[in-house]
Design an enzyme around this catalytic site. Structure first.
Site, short mmCIF file in Angstrom:
data_model
loop_
_atom_site.label_atom_id
_atom_site.label_comp_id
_atom_site.label_asym_id
_atom_site.label_seq_id
_atom_site.Cartn_x
_atom_site.Cartn_y
_atom_site.Cartn_z
N VAL A 112 0.86 -1.18 0.00
CA VAL A 112 0.00 0.00 0.00
C VAL A 112 0.90 1.23 0.00
O VAL A 112 1.85 1.31 0.78
CB VAL A 112 -0.92 0.02 1.24
CG1 VAL A 112 -1.84 1.24 1.19
CG2 VAL A 112 -1.73 -1.26 1.34
N CYS A 113 0.60 2.18 -0.90
CA CYS A 113 1.30 3.45 -0.89
C CYS A 113 2.81 3.24 -1.05
O CYS A 113 3.24 2.47 -1.91
CB CYS A 113 0.95 4.19 0.41
SG CYS A 113 1.34 5.93 0.47
N THR A 114 3.62 3.90 -0.23
CA THR A 114 5.08 3.79 -0.34
C THR A 114 5.62 2.47 0.21
O THR A 114 6.83 2.27 0.23
CB THR A 114 5.77 4.96 0.36
OG1 THR A 114 5.31 5.04 1.72
CG2 THR A 114 5.47 6.27 -0.36
N THR A 132 2.58 3.54 -6.79
CA THR A 132 2.71 3.98 -5.40
C THR A 132 1.93 5.28 -5.25
O THR A 132 1.18 5.68 -6.16
CB THR A 132 4.20 4.15 -5.02
OG1 THR A 132 4.30 4.41 -3.62
CG2 THR A 132 4.84 5.29 -5.79
#
Length: 204
Positions: A112-114, A132
């Protein structure tokens, strides 16, 4: 039905919604069309950290891991969230070793995300498509030239690795993972229960 075991990596300054969003999806999933919370979820969710002591997430939330890297059981799915703490932990060789070893064992590896930067640092995204958080896309391109960075998708699936865009996109990704295991009808019912829009324009 045998439980589908989901491990979620947590560390200091992890973004709260990055891991609690997918956690909510997996925890409220039910196999019956009429959702009854007395019925069990098909997912068993475990919080996994490098150390057994509580971690402090972004905003100050204290979270107690269920397992450490050393005693974690076998997993079907491993989810890696992002957050401010990720920048410090991306070069943590203990975490990277854990990810490399589990990448060979799990059916689905997700970020998830970074959290995707952990995969990049571990060499798991080379010659793959990934995404990302929108504010970190250029940083991902610069850091990992062997990765095809996708900037217009909520989540990207390449083989057994799924990466998602920022924060709330982890919920969409978790619903997609749900559609791959119990099935799409179950995923849609889960989204309805959460009063969350089901992501139709995914990337497979």
């Amino acid at each position: 039905m045998q439980k589908i075991t989901v491990g979620m990596l947590i560390y200091d300054n992890v973004d709260v919604l990055d891991f609690t969003g997918p956690y909510e999806v997996f925890s409220v999933t039910r196999l019956k069309e009429k959702l009854e919370f007395a019925d069990p979820s098909p997912f068993k969710i475990l919080l996994i950290s490098e150390y057994p002591s509580p971690i402090t997430a972004m905003g100050g939330m204290k979270v107690i891991p269920d397992y450490t890297f050393e005693d974690s059981p076998e997993l079907d799915i491993l989810v890696v969230p992002g957050g401010l703490g990720a920048r410090k932990e991306h070069s943590n060789h203990v975490i990277l070793h854990f990810l490399r070893s589990r990448a060979r064992q799990v059916k689905t590896l997700a970020s998830v995300c970074t959290g995707a930067f952990f995969f990049g640092m571990a060499g798991l995204l080379n010659r793959r498509r990934a995404t990302t958080h929108t504010l970190s896309l250029n940083r991902m391109r610069e850091a990992f030239p062997e990765v095809e960075v996708v900037d217009d998708k909520c989540f990207v699936e390449d083989g057994n690795i799924i990466t998602s865009a920022g924060i709330s996109a982890g919920i969409d990704m978790a619903l997609h993972i749900t559609s791959k295991y119990p099935g799409e009808d179950v995923a849609r019912l889960t989204a309805k229960e959460m009063e969350y829009p089901y992501q139709e324009n995914d990337d497979r």
